[in-house]
Write an enzyme that holds these catalytic residues in place. Structure first.
Site, PDB file in Angstrom:
ATOM      1  CG  HIS A 200     -64.414  11.657  10.167  1.00 58.37           C
ATOM      2  ND1 HIS A 200     -64.952  10.558   9.547  1.00 58.37           N
ATOM      3  CD2 HIS A 200     -63.372  11.211  10.896  1.00 58.37           C
ATOM      4  CE1 HIS A 200     -64.259   9.493   9.886  1.00 58.37           C
ATOM      5  NE2 HIS A 200     -63.292   9.852  10.693  1.00 58.37           N
ATOM      6  NE  ARG A 307     -60.238  10.424  12.995  1.00 60.01           N
ATOM      7  CZ  ARG A 307     -60.623  10.695  14.241  1.00 60.01           C
ATOM      8  NH1 ARG A 307     -60.132  11.729  14.878  1.00 60.01           N
ATOM      9  NH2 ARG A 307     -61.506   9.925  14.852  1.00 60.01           N
ATOM     10  NE  ARG A 343     -56.972   6.375  10.820  1.00 62.43           N
ATOM     11  CZ  ARG A 343     -58.213   6.729  11.137  1.00 62.43           C
ATOM     12  NH1 ARG A 343     -58.919   6.004  11.987  1.00 62.43           N
ATOM     13  NH2 ARG A 343     -58.738   7.818  10.628  1.00 62.43           N
ATOM     14  CD  GLU A 442     -61.613   1.542  11.982  1.00 61.45           C
ATOM     15  OE1 GLU A 442     -62.182   2.524  12.457  1.00 61.45           O
ATOM     16  OE2 GLU A 442     -60.685   1.623  11.153  1.00 61.45           O
ATOM     17  CG  ASN A 465     -65.585   7.324  16.333  1.00 64.60           C
ATOM     18  OD1 ASN A 465     -66.030   7.314  17.463  1.00 64.60           O
ATOM     19  ND2 ASN A 465     -64.538   8.044  15.973  1.00 64.60           N
ATOM     20  CG  ASP A 466     -65.458   3.539  11.203  1.00 69.41           C
ATOM     21  OD1 ASP A 466     -66.490   3.914  10.626  1.00 69.41           O
ATOM     22  OD2 ASP A 466     -64.340   4.047  11.016  1.00 69.41           O
ATOM     23  NE  ARG A 476     -67.737   7.857  11.811  1.00 68.62           N
ATOM     24  CZ  ARG A 476     -66.434   7.679  11.944  1.00 68.62           C
ATOM     25  NH1 ARG A 476     -65.866   6.542  11.536  1.00 68.62           N
ATOM     26  NH2 ARG A 476     -65.682   8.589  12.505  1.00 68.62           N
ATOM     27  CB  CYS A 513     -58.004   6.022  19.027  1.00 69.43           C
ATOM     28  SG  CYS A 513     -58.268   4.978  17.594  1.00 69.43           S
TER      29      CYS A 513
HETATM   30  C1  PEP Z   1     -63.067   5.152  14.823  1.00 70.84           C
HETATM   31  O1  PEP Z   1     -63.626   4.646  13.850  1.00 70.84           O
HETATM   32  O2  PEP Z   1     -63.492   5.033  15.985  1.00 70.84           O
HETATM   33  C2  PEP Z   1     -61.852   5.967  14.645  1.00 70.84           C
HETATM   34  C3  PEP Z   1     -61.164   6.392  15.672  1.00 70.84           C
HETATM   35  O3  PEP Z   1     -61.494   6.305  13.377  1.00 70.84           O
HETATM   36  P1  PEP Z   1     -62.244   7.391  12.496  1.00 70.84           P
HETATM   37  O4  PEP Z   1     -63.165   8.160  13.396  1.00 70.84           O
HETATM   38  O5  PEP Z   1     -61.204   8.248  11.865  1.00 70.84           O
HETATM   39  O6  PEP Z   1     -62.979   6.553  11.496  1.00 70.84           O
HETATM   40 MG    MG Z   2     -62.615   4.530  11.950  1.00 72.13          MG
END
Ligand code: PEP
Ligand code: MG
Length: 591
Positions: A200, A307, A343, A442, A465-466, A476, A513
């Site tokens: 993040h 977020r 979200r 995710e 990402n997740d 990550r 996203c």
């Molecule tokens: C993701 O996991 O891809 C996502 C968009 O959410 P975050 O990055 O806030 O976990």
């Molecule tokens: Mg996520």
């Protein structure tokens, strides 16, 4: 010959590119302050021994740091490690080490003050010498003594929000909460020892549009306060003590980057239509309400991911409904008539609330995070849902549930949404219950169950990402495994394809996203897969829109078939680069 023009002091550190762009400026180490406020005090005889060993321990720590730097320097840069070898020798030099110990004894003073006076004398002596070799030694002595001094005084944490100089932040690590405190106009860029590509922290750097390099491993040990450094966030390189020539080279690179960005930005307000004329909404991800403006400035077609957890970080209590409602309402009104995808709270994981005793989970990424947390803390969740339903009156709101891994979670969340609506009704407050409801895809189990989950919701949003973290088993935020974090892994492509096929068959909208959507090179694949909407850090919107305008979907579909036959990330990456890399480099960045 080139090696003559290179100052042996110039050092290049390679890390992970977290946010593009180039900045040149002075380093500011955030976890090593207080070095220049040194006090003098008397150390009585009975404490003398302790004071001496305190000094020796600091020297030992300094030596360990230097050893680690030398050991971690890659073969190619070994000539640059010489300077650190010299420092190791200086640590035990009689002039520095011996004299400081003597001063502690004879003057009955503390180690810091003894070191400071000894260094001041040595420095003056070397500086007065004719020979440039000795004058150079004066600098080395200062650097070595700074290192000892830091180990003596200990690190004082600095509040990032209070920094008021134009500097480049250098830190071991910055948490997402730290990063969201960064004052844009004050900080030119930042670099950290730790951190991975999809952390993040790196996502926020992109949103802030400041160059950042993470995962440098050694930056805080090699770089000193006020050192001149270049941060090349595009290629993930940091240069310490750059030569004149290097400075000129990077100043030019920086200008080129800015001018290309400006060219792309000029077209960012045009709709993103493929060559066949299909229009794809390209939206922005935000962490804080103030970032809405940035989405609009970059030509975003709405907010694809808000977020909301950042409003819960860096404070000692939960925000109240009224406070949340006001913020959400602001966002909804500013972006209207475009949609906002709010979200619900994705707290914990790498974004822990500070005041909760249960923090300190062994595996936070697999712990009480996101929807799990909300279903357990129902009052916190219902407060947020009430605020969202109230804000929905003022524009187009969609609700997105994070980290869904089972159907029960959707059912329970829906029940709580009803509960929130009923309580608002009872309280006589204005609200809107008919908002679209979607889930993040995710977690691998949600991919597998996509067909049943599709019957429960209005849309899906893939969080790569997740999804990558959980399905490829890659933290990550960990620099050591950052090289494995590859969106074009064949397993990820197959998962996205499966979800896309399900969404199509079930007739629900499919968005992405996660940061995979932010890289223009992925556009052809995502179009061919049938994504209906993309959302990303605002900075990436213009270039992704430009790329969409270059692509024929029919052609991309043919290409997708080829790509899906490949069995490794490298092959797929190569295939894409061969086919679309040139288009991206020449037609988008250069016209
Ligand atoms: C993701 O996991 O891809 C996502 C968009 O959410 P975050 O990055 O806030 O976990
Ligand atoms: Mg996520």
């Amino acid at each position: 010959m080139t090696h003559h023009t290179k100052d042996p002091r110039e050092i290049r550190l390679a890390g992970i590119s977290a946010s593009p762009g180039i900045c040149i400026g002075k380093a500011y180490l955030v976890d090593r302050e207080g070095v220049d406020v040194i006090r003098r005090y008397h150390v009585p005889a009975e404490n003398r021994k302790k004071e001496i060993s305190r000094f020796k321990v600091a020297v030992k720590r300094a030596k360990d740091e230097l050893r680690a730097i030398i050991d971690d320097t890659p073969e190619d840069f070994h000539q640059h490690a010489n300077i650190f070898e010299t420092h190791v020798l200086l640590l035990k030099d009689k002039m520095l080490y011996g004299k400081t110990l003597e001063a502690i004894e004879s003057k009955e003073i503390n180690a810091e003050w003894a070191l400071k006076t000894v260094v001041a004398k040595a420095k003056a002596m070397f500086r007065s010498m004719e020979d440039s070799y000795f004058r150079q030694r004066a600098d080395d002595i200062v650097q070595v003594s700074d290192r000892i001094m830091r180990n003596l005084t200990g690190a004082e944490p600095v509040n990032i929000a209070d920094i008021n100089k134009r500097v480049i932040l250098v830190a071991r690590d910055l948490s997402p909460a730290d990063t969201s405190q960064i004052q844009l106009e004050r900080i030119m860029g930042f670099i950290t020892d730790r951190g991975g590509k999809a952390s993040h922290t790196s996502i926020i750097a992109r949103t802030l549009e400041i160059p950042a390099v993470l995962g440098l491993k050694n930056a805080t040990r090699v770089i000193e306060n006020d050192d001149l450094i270049i941060v090349d966030g595009t290629s993930g390189v940091v240069i310490l003590h750059p030569t004149e020539q290097t400075l000129v080279e990077f100043e030019e690179k920086g200008l080129l980057y800015e001018s290309r960005k400006a060219v792309i930005a000029r077209r960012s307000h045009l709709p993103a239509e493929t060559l066949e004329g299909r229009r794809l909404p390209v939206m922005g991800n935000i962490e804080l309400p103030e970032e809405v403006v940035s989405v609009l400035d970059h030509g975003g077609d709405g907010i694809g991911l808000y977020r909301t957890e950042f409003q819960y970080l860096g404070r000692m209590d939960f925000p109240r409904e009224e406070e949340l409602f006001e913020k959400y309402k602001d966002v909804v009104e500013v972006i209207a008539p475009l949609p906002v995808t709010i979200r619900t709270l994705d707290i914990n994981g790498d974004k822990a609330v500070q005041f909760e005793p249960e923090n300190g989970e062994e595996n936070p990424a697999l712990g009480l995070r996101a929807i799990r947390y909300c279903l357990k803390k129902r009052d916190v969740f219902v407060t947020q849902l009430r605020a969202i339903l109230r804000a929905a009156v003022y524009g187009r709101v969609r609700i997105l549930l994070p980290m869904i891994s089972s159907c029960e979670e959707i059912t329970q969340a829906k029940a709580l949404l009803d509960e929130a609506a009923q309580s608002l009704e009872k309280d006589g407050l204005k609200y809107k219950r008919e908002v679209e409801l979607g889930i993040m895809i995710e977690v691998p189990s949600a991919v597998i169950l996509a067909d049943v989950m599709a019957d429960e919701v209005d849309f899906f949003s893939i969080g790569t990402n997740d999804l990558i973290q959980y399905s490829l088993a890659i933290d990550r935020g960990n620099r050591e495994v950052a090289y494995l974090f590859r969106p074009l892994h064949p397993a990820i492509l197959r998962m996205v394809k499966h979800v896309a096929d399900v969404a199509k068959a079930k007739g629900i909208r499919l968005a992405m996203c996660g940061e995979m959507a932010a890289d223009p090179i992925h556009v052809p694949i995502l179009l061919a897969l049938g994504l209906d909407e993309l959302s990303m850090n605002p900075q990436s919107i213009p270039v992704v829109k430009s790329m969409i305008r270059m692509i024929s979907e029919d052609e991309a579909k043919g290409f997708l078939e080829e790509a899906l036959k490949e069995t490794t990330s490298s092959r797929i990456e190569k295939l894409i680069n061969d086919r679309f890399g040139k288009m991206l480099a020449e037609r988008i960045y250069h016209d």
